[in-house]
Design a protein around this motif. Sequence first.
Motif, PDB file in Angstrom:
ATOM      1  N   HIS A 310       0.882  -1.290   0.112  1.00  0.00           N
ATOM      2  CA  HIS A 310       0.022  -0.089   0.116  1.00  0.00           C
ATOM      3  C   HIS A 310       0.924   1.223   0.098  1.00  0.00           C
ATOM      4  O   HIS A 310       0.408   2.378  -0.510  1.00  0.00           O
ATOM      5  CB  HIS A 310      -1.059   0.034   0.999  1.00  0.00           C
ATOM      6  CG  HIS A 310      -2.065  -1.078   1.171  1.00  0.00           C
ATOM      7  ND1 HIS A 310      -2.631  -1.334  -0.083  1.00  0.00           N
ATOM      8  CD2 HIS A 310      -2.549  -1.871   2.077  1.00  0.00           C
ATOM      9  CE1 HIS A 310      -3.557  -2.226   0.011  1.00  0.00           C
ATOM     10  NE2 HIS A 310      -3.524  -2.668   1.472  1.00  0.00           N
ATOM     11  N   ARG A 314       0.364   3.899  -2.898  1.00  0.00           N
ATOM     12  CA  ARG A 314      -0.015   5.384  -2.445  1.00  0.00           C
ATOM     13  C   ARG A 314       1.041   6.477  -2.898  1.00  0.00           C
ATOM     14  O   ARG A 314       0.734   7.424  -3.252  1.00  0.00           O
ATOM     15  CB  ARG A 314      -0.065   5.560  -1.007  1.00  0.00           C
ATOM     16  CG  ARG A 314      -1.376   5.056  -0.451  1.00  0.00           C
ATOM     17  CD  ARG A 314      -1.713   5.616   1.041  1.00  0.00           C
ATOM     18  NE  ARG A 314      -0.570   4.987   1.958  1.00  0.00           N
ATOM     19  CZ  ARG A 314      -0.639   3.875   2.618  1.00  0.00           C
ATOM     20  NH1 ARG A 314      -1.559   3.135   2.591  1.00  0.00           N
ATOM     21  NH2 ARG A 314       0.352   3.506   3.403  1.00  0.00           N
ATOM     22  N   TYR A 424      -6.951   4.186  -3.808  1.00  0.00           N
ATOM     23  CA  TYR A 424      -5.922   3.566  -3.125  1.00  0.00           C
ATOM     24  C   TYR A 424      -4.696   3.899  -4.018  1.00  0.00           C
ATOM     25  O   TYR A 424      -3.727   3.655  -3.460  1.00  0.00           O
ATOM     26  CB  TYR A 424      -6.084   2.230  -2.963  1.00  0.00           C
ATOM     27  CG  TYR A 424      -7.063   1.724  -1.720  1.00  0.00           C
ATOM     28  CD1 TYR A 424      -6.658   1.821  -0.587  1.00  0.00           C
ATOM     29  CD2 TYR A 424      -8.415   1.546  -2.110  1.00  0.00           C
ATOM     30  CE1 TYR A 424      -7.434   1.700   0.542  1.00  0.00           C
ATOM     31  CE2 TYR A 424      -9.615   1.618  -1.072  1.00  0.00           C
ATOM     32  CZ  TYR A 424      -9.076   1.227   0.281  1.00  0.00           C
ATOM     33  OH  TYR A 424      -9.859   1.178   1.257  1.00  0.00           O
TER      34      TYR A 424
END
Length: 520
Positions: A310, A314, A424
């Motif tokens: 993640h 990001r 996301y």
Amino acid sequence: MTRIAIISPRFEVSFWGQEYALAIVGKRAITPVAALPLLAALTPQEYVVTLIDENVESINYDALADMDIIGVTGMSVQRFRMKHILCELKKRGCFTVVGGAWVTVQEDYFEDLADVIFVGEAEESWPAFLHDWQAGRWKRRYEQSTRSDMTRVPTPRFDLLKMQDYFYAGIQISRGCPFLCEFCDIIVTFGRLPRLKTSAQVLAELDSLRVQRVKQVFIVDDNLIGNKAAIKVVLRDIVKYQEEYAYPFRFFTEATLDLAEDDELMGLMTDANIEGLFIGIETPNEDSLRETKKHHNVRPAAGSLLDRVHIIQRAGIEVTCGMIVGFDHDDATIFRAQQEFLSEAYIPHAMIGLLYATPKTPLYDRLNKEGRLDPSDITEFGTNVIPQNLSRRQLLDGYISTMQSVYDVNAYFYRLEALYLRGYLGQGQLGGVKYLKRHPWLRVKYEVMNAAVAVVLMYRLIKSVKEKDLRREYCQRLWRALKVETLPSFVSGYIVNCIIHYHYYKLVQGLSSGQFISTM
């Protein structure tokens, strides 16, 4: 004048190949094999070199019969086709040489079908062979005594390839990886010390591709960030180059998960316009990661696997990953665990495979000692590994079931929409996007072009997909995307992801019928 032909055999249908998607977008192959243009560049000018990529053109054996030297290069997944081609050439009495990743780890595989074999890198051994050929005293086997000096590698002869037939062009900046993954043959072929080209070499290759109007480039390094300090220098120069020439290139590459621990490096990659990244995550089972010595994926202080994926997303880089089932610590629960991990990681594109023991790797040596290798070159189970906590049938059935679940249309679009519609993926952070924002007229031109591309791609997709329910699904998904973002560049990219799903759909159909199992 000596005439040389160098052949890269066609690949079987695979995750990487994107064969069903390529037919829709109007390309013949995903990317050229790096060895072809590089070997041509290493060949003295007094030779006439012809490059043949069977993925974009058929082989004319009658024409090859007049060649003085015919080279065949390929990886493990090409070995069956390599053998077939060599048999055809042998019938015609051709002088053949073989190199590449597969013969490097399985030197006796082609037996007497090849007159000469090349083991490992060829920057020194290929010119040495040509010198020996001219003197009439060539050897049966060539292998360099040292690793190639990457600062002396010439610019590949991209001009000898039909670049318009490829989705990506390919360049290589570095070789070697510092890690010790048990199943990996990269350290066997290239070693553990990452070696890099200079910035001047890399920019010269980009110049060569820019002349041919290439837009998308796959940096084919097995681990671009193996030497983080050195690659940062090169990336800074790529950023300057992109700025100077109005960001002509979009990049995709491969790296390890520890990228998430270096904010500066992620920033340089996005500034350079590296949009996507392939990472070998392999498994959510940490015991299996330790087993296979992939310790850099198990770093609690750096965060969990999900946390680090993640972080990279990001930062604005889409993560594609490799996943493996069949480790010794895997049991019947691994298949569900893989599916859940990919869903939670929001990774739409995952290359899932059965553990395979490549000769000369530590995994091969260990399993060979334990008597857990199937000696058959072609197996109904798709792997030469005899698993520890699963039967071979359980492993294969679980793998196929996992592929069916992961690429079910709802599961796939759940992951894709999480990235692109639910925020996301840190969009707007790529260098190319920032550049266009600073140059509004260029941005208008870019979006107009993408509007035309989107119309053409959607037409081709609808025309190509014969399954009515699937066509309807793609249209509905695109309509949902349009409610979030209407920029043509976003829309065209989203349609490409629909097209890629169609490839997965067809691939899973083939796996379910056993069509591709024996070629894995």
